[in-house]
Design a protein around this motif. Structure first.
Motif: not given
Length: 463
Positions: A116-120, A135-136, A279-283
């Motif tokens: 998951l490189p970034a949200k969505g 995806a949203r 996951l860590e980078d996404l918070g």
């Protein structure tokens, strides 16, 4: 440009693939990412193949009781390779079935490793390159794996995890099982039935520690009658491995003793598959290897959900599937109720079987309820006696003031099928009066469920 979807699911186990199908049913465009097997651990290396093997041991056990049923069976034996082959064939059949269902529902499948490189956004490393998806809404359903303790790590030869135990290289002669939860006790039951001299070591003060204490005690007597050695309040501190043998150092009561085995199965819990996702980078908050969520599986990051084993206890396939449906419906704009952990039944397919839902007697008392407890033994049931299965117990726990069914606990033949009656009762918020007035068919094992309810109010008929 990457491919865009309404919903992406990471993990195609019983939570992930069910979420994907339900999303597609609701008109969402859905992608699912799986790095290994469609159907996940449950279908390929857990629930299904273990039940296939346990069915073999059940039949083997019954064959030895042939005379009791007026039958003759000589030269009884087993072919371990054939047992395993049947189990793997069943898993493969159901794996193919999941693929068919996803295709039928127009879910796009990506086989590979997801991050998951970034949200969505979901990046999938496949055999042919990298697919960039967006995806949203993203659902994490990456499941869990066997926990390994320092010094007790599996090697696939002398020390096994559940995976090794499902495709054994040999039949154990002297087996040590570390842990008496569902996984440990099921494998202990299987190998013991086939003739392994089996010892189970449990660190807690009783085997099957999450079950009602009375049910655990009943199961313990049955296992011991079958020849198992059960050591409670004990811990395996160390394993010394040599050629064809393992020396276990077992601590109990402040003393350490040693015992030799040819095979060890480690079943000391699970660890969530959270690594490498980003996951860590996404918070995303991760505690003790599991993603922290709210009752509707939200992670706190907009549009990111976690379901099944990765989201914590109870670690059960049916819990994952139900959460998958709930989240897909949330994403589609519906308002499904949250999944309540205490409404989810637990089933252990040892011999005898164990099943439960809701609060144990001790938990109900600790939570301040004034309770009524009903019990009914299998020996009082005509169908159980006719089946040759007179050893068992059905136990129910009620709120004495409201008649609400707080919990139900069973040990005995086919209780993993019976428990759903009480699950439905709790879901519909039935009272003791509703259950008393329900007509149960005769002769069935389910009549014991009725009698247990009656017993809680001193009205049992047949015992």
């Amino acid at each position: 440009m990457g491919k865009s979807f309404d919903m992406i699911v990471i993990g195609a186990g019983p939570g992930g693939y069910v979420a994907a199908i339900r999303g597609a049913q609701l008109g969402l465009s859905v992608a699912i990412v799986e790095r290994e097997h469609l159907g996940g651990i449950c279908l390929n290396w857990g629930c299904i193949p273990t039940k296939a093997m346990l069915r073999t041991s059940e039949v083997f056990h019954l064959m030895h009781r042939a005379k009791e049923f007026g039958l003759k069976a000589d030269g009884i034996g087993f072919d371990l390779d054939a047992v395993v082959k049947r189990s793997r064939k069943i898993a493969k059949q159901l794996n193919s079935g999941v693929g068919h269902l996803l295709k039928k529902n127009k879910v796009q499948v990506f086989m590979g490793e997801a991050t998951l490189p970034a949200k969505g956004q979901v990046s999938v490393k496949t055999e042919t390159g990298t697919e960039e998806l967006s995806a949203r809404n993203v659902i994490i359903a990456t499941g869990a794996r066997a926990r390994e303790l320092p010094g007790l790590e599996a090697d696939g030869d002398l020390v096994w995890t559940y995976k090794h135990a499902l495709v054994p290289k040999r039949m154990p002669k002297k087996l040590l099982v570390i842990g008496s939860g569902a996984i440990g006790i099921e494998f202990a039951s299987f190998y013991n039935a086939l003739g392994a001299e089996t010892t189970v070591v449990e660190v807690m003060d009783r085997i099957l520690p999450v079950e009602d204490a009375e049910i655990s005690a009943f199961a313990k007597k049955q296992f011991e009658a079958q020849g198992m050695t059960l050591r409670e309040k004990a811990m395996v501190k160390k394993l010394d491995r040599a050629s064809g043998t393992v020396t276990a150092h077992i601590e109990s009561g402040g003393k350490v003793e040693t015992a030799e085995f040819d095979t060890v199965i480690s079943a000391v819990g699970i660890v969530g598959n959270t690594e490498g996702l980003g996951l860590e980078d996404l918070g995303v908050t991760v505690e003790r290897s599991h993603i922290v969520t709210d009752p509707q599986c939200r992670t706190g990051i907009d549009g990111l959900y976690a379901i099944g084993d990765i989201a914590g206890a109870p670690w059960l396939a049916h819990k994952a599937s139900h959460e998958g449906v709930m989240v897909a419906e949330l994403i589609a704009g519906q308002t499904p109720p949250a999944v309540s952990p205490d409404s989810i039944a637990g089933c252990t397919y040892c011999q005898p079987q164990v099943a439960s839902v809701g609060l144990t007697e001790a938990q109900a008392t600790e939570q301040g309820y004034d309770i009524k407890v009903g019990r009914f033994p299998f020996i009082g049931n005509g169908k159980a006696i006719a089946l040759g299965e007179p050893e068992g117990l059905v136990k129910t726990v009620f709120d004495a003031n409201t008649g609400a069914l707080l919990g139900a606990h069973m040990v005995g033949a086919e209780v993993t099928e019976l428990i759903q009656g009480y699950v439905i009762g709790r879901q519909l918020e039935t009272t003791e009066e509703d259950l008393m007035h329900a007509v149960f068919p005769h002769p069935t094992l389910s009549e014991m469920m009725h009698e247990s309810v009656l017993d809680a109010w001193g009205r049992a008929i047949h015992f």
